[in-house]
Design an enzyme around this catalytic site. Structure first.
Site, PDB file in Angstrom:
ATOM      1  N   THR A  27       0.843  -1.202   0.000  1.00 56.40           N
ATOM      2  CA  THR A  27       0.000   0.000   0.000  1.00 56.40           C
ATOM      3  C   THR A  27       0.878   1.252   0.000  1.00 56.40           C
ATOM      4  O   THR A  27       1.958   1.245   0.620  1.00 56.40           O
ATOM      5  CB  THR A  27      -0.880   0.012   1.272  1.00 56.40           C
ATOM      6  OG1 THR A  27      -1.678  -1.179   1.275  1.00 56.40           O
ATOM      7  CG2 THR A  27      -1.813   1.219   1.304  1.00 56.40           C
ATOM      8  N   GLY A  28       0.402   2.310  -0.650  1.00 56.88           N
ATOM      9  CA  GLY A  28       1.108   3.585  -0.577  1.00 56.88           C
ATOM     10  C   GLY A  28       1.373   4.158  -1.959  1.00 56.88           C
ATOM     11  O   GLY A  28       1.063   3.543  -2.984  1.00 56.88           O
ATOM     12  N   THR A  30       4.237   4.685  -3.490  1.00 56.31           N
ATOM     13  CA  THR A  30       5.238   3.941  -4.259  1.00 56.31           C
ATOM     14  C   THR A  30       4.612   2.681  -4.849  1.00 56.31           C
ATOM     15  O   THR A  30       4.831   2.342  -6.023  1.00 56.31           O
ATOM     16  CB  THR A  30       6.440   3.572  -3.353  1.00 56.31           C
ATOM     17  OG1 THR A  30       6.781   4.703  -2.543  1.00 56.31           O
ATOM     18  CG2 THR A  30       7.660   3.175  -4.181  1.00 56.31           C
ATOM     19  N   ASP A  80       6.238  -4.028  -1.428  1.00 56.37           N
ATOM     20  CA  ASP A  80       5.620  -2.975  -0.622  1.00 56.37           C
ATOM     21  C   ASP A  80       6.620  -1.845  -0.379  1.00 56.37           C
ATOM     22  O   ASP A  80       7.836  -2.032  -0.521  1.00 56.37           O
ATOM     23  CB  ASP A  80       5.132  -3.555   0.722  1.00 56.37           C
ATOM     24  CG  ASP A  80       4.107  -2.658   1.415  1.00 56.37           C
ATOM     25  OD1 ASP A  80       3.806  -1.567   0.886  1.00 56.37           O
ATOM     26  OD2 ASP A  80       3.618  -3.064   2.482  1.00 56.37           O
ATOM     27  N   GLY A  81       6.119  -0.709   0.000  1.00 59.46           N
ATOM     28  CA  GLY A  81       6.952   0.431   0.330  1.00 59.46           C
ATOM     29  C   GLY A  81       7.311   0.443   1.811  1.00 59.46           C
ATOM     30  O   GLY A  81       7.046  -0.530   2.534  1.00 59.46           O
ATOM     31  N   LYS A  93       6.773   0.849   8.969  1.00 57.47           N
ATOM     32  CA  LYS A  93       5.697   0.917   7.994  1.00 57.47           C
ATOM     33  C   LYS A  93       4.407   1.348   8.704  1.00 57.47           C
ATOM     34  O   LYS A  93       4.329   1.301   9.914  1.00 57.47           O
ATOM     35  CB  LYS A  93       5.496  -0.448   7.335  1.00 57.47           C
ATOM     36  CG  LYS A  93       6.647  -0.814   6.385  1.00 57.47           C
ATOM     37  CD  LYS A  93       6.400  -2.094   5.625  1.00 57.47           C
ATOM     38  CE  LYS A  93       5.055  -2.167   4.992  1.00 57.47           C
ATOM     39  NZ  LYS A  93       4.705  -1.016   4.117  1.00 57.47           N
ATOM     40  N   GLY A  95       2.581   4.286   7.590  1.00 55.60           N
ATOM     41  CA  GLY A  95       2.224   5.687   7.336  1.00 55.60           C
ATOM     42  C   GLY A  95       0.858   5.793   6.669  1.00 55.60           C
ATOM     43  O   GLY A  95       0.117   6.739   6.892  1.00 55.60           O
ATOM     44  N   GLY A  96       0.538   4.776   5.866  1.00 60.23           N
ATOM     45  CA  GLY A  96      -0.776   4.750   5.205  1.00 60.23           C
ATOM     46  C   GLY A  96      -1.823   3.999   6.012  1.00 60.23           C
ATOM     47  O   GLY A  96      -2.958   3.839   5.562  1.00 60.23           O
ATOM     48  N   GLU A 102      -0.397  -5.542   5.868  1.00 66.68           N
ATOM     49  CA  GLU A 102       0.930  -5.591   5.237  1.00 66.68           C
ATOM     50  C   GLU A 102       1.811  -6.620   5.943  1.00 66.68           C
ATOM     51  O   GLU A 102       2.526  -7.400   5.303  1.00 66.68           O
ATOM     52  CB  GLU A 102       1.585  -4.209   5.284  1.00 66.68           C
ATOM     53  CG  GLU A 102       0.886  -3.203   4.385  1.00 66.68           C
ATOM     54  CD  GLU A 102       1.400  -1.781   4.538  1.00 66.68           C
ATOM     55  OE1 GLU A 102       1.172  -1.001   3.605  1.00 66.68           O
ATOM     56  OE2 GLU A 102       2.015  -1.445   5.567  1.00 66.68           O
TER      57      GLU A 102
HETATM   58  C1  5RP Z   1       1.366   2.038   4.269  1.00 61.94           C
HETATM   59  C2  5RP Z   1       2.841   1.880   4.267  1.00 61.94           C
HETATM   60  C3  5RP Z   1       3.584   2.457   3.116  1.00 61.94           C
HETATM   61  O1  5RP Z   1       4.334   1.459   2.521  1.00 61.94           O
HETATM   62  C4  5RP Z   1       4.483   3.549   3.622  1.00 61.94           C
HETATM   63  O2  5RP Z   1       3.700   4.498   4.309  1.00 61.94           O
HETATM   64  C5  5RP Z   1       5.224   4.216   2.472  1.00 61.94           C
HETATM   65  O3  5RP Z   1       4.337   4.975   1.711  1.00 61.94           O
HETATM   66  P1  5RP Z   1       4.778   5.765   0.408  1.00 61.94           P
HETATM   67  O4  5RP Z   1       5.127   4.746  -0.625  1.00 61.94           O
HETATM   68  O5  5RP Z   1       3.539   6.558   0.064  1.00 61.94           O
HETATM   69  O6  5RP Z   1       5.951   6.654   0.767  1.00 61.94           O
HETATM   70  O7  5RP Z   1       3.442   1.307   5.142  1.00 61.94           O
HETATM   71  O8  5RP Z   1       0.795   1.527   5.450  1.00 61.94           O
END
Ligand code: 5RP
Length: 217
Positions: A27-28, A30, A80-81, A93, A95-96, A102
């Site tokens: 998710t995110g 990236t 994943d990001g 991880k 932030g989203g 995840e």
């Molecule tokens: C979501 C996450 C994302 O991978 C993390 O927040 C990175 O986000 P981005 O790719 O928008 O920088 O852990 O829960």
């Protein structure tokens, strides 16, 4: 190059790890780039397991079949990001807000390829506030426990996870022992998941950079 272009570069580089079958997708922003690239080779995969409703919607819009993890079984690949990675590929991880799903999909996958722009690589985790998913009735209790651990928890007000829970973002932690802190926070009553991914770190980190994608293993 701006940060989003670096994320896109890392996402494109991760396509070379896709070998067919069912792909685990995070998710995110990236990962959104990765989903768009994955759509260009969707005929070569059986489908995807998603870590969030938002990624599910994006994949469905591209015509990528989204499968339930229980039906898919163990996955060869998860992409994943991350909000931060240290040099041992231990991550922060969430932030989203999708950290629990995840962590489940990462745990069910043989190889975890993490994609990020190069600013995400740090020496010590913790400058990014550490997300903790919490059962709603336990929010204040868990917050008090996190203060005892030296952090300053901030309730992500108005945000509800895909699992119906709340998030505390913990500021002020210097995470020098990620495995120990992951276990300690996960053991607090009311915590669903902490956003430290150290017990199951990434296997490969692809960093977008001005000189092209850099791979850390
Ligand atoms: C979501 C996450 C994302 O991978 C993390 O927040 C990175 O986000 P981005 O790719 O928008 O920088 O852990 O829960």
């Amino acid at each position: 190059m701006d940060q989003d272009a670096l994320k896109k570069q890392a996402a494109e580089a991760a396509l070379s790890y896709v070998e067919g079958g069912v792909v685990g997708v995070g998710t995110g922003s990236t990962v959104n780039h990765f989903i768009d690239f994955l759509a260009t080779i969707k005929g070569r995969i059986d489908g995807a397991v998603s870590s969030s409703e938002v990624s599910t919607e994006r994949m469905k819009a591209h015509g990528i079949p989204v499968m339930d993890l229980n039906a898919a079984g163990e996955l060869a690949l998860y992409v994943d990001g991350a909000d931060e990675s240290n040099h041992r590929l231990q991550l922060i991880k969430g932030g989203g807000g999708a950290l629990t799903r995840e962590k489940i999909v990462a745990g069910a996958s043989e190889r975890f390829v993490c994609i990020a722009d190069e600013s995400k690589l740090v020496d010590v985790l913790g400058a990014f506030p550490l997300p903790v998913e919490v059962i709603p009735m336990a929010r204040s209790h868990v917050a008090r426990e996190l203060v005892k651990l030296g952090g300053t928890p901030v309730w992500r007000e108005g945000f509800v996870t895909d699992n119906g829970n709340v998030i505390l973002d913990v500021q002020g932690l210097q995470i020098t022992e990620p495995v120990a802190l992951e276990q300690q926070i996960n053991n607090l009553a009311g915590v669903v998941t902490v956003g430290i991914f150290a017990l199951r770190p990434a296997d490969v980190l692809i960093l977008g950079s001005a000189t092209g994608p850099r791979t850390v293993t």
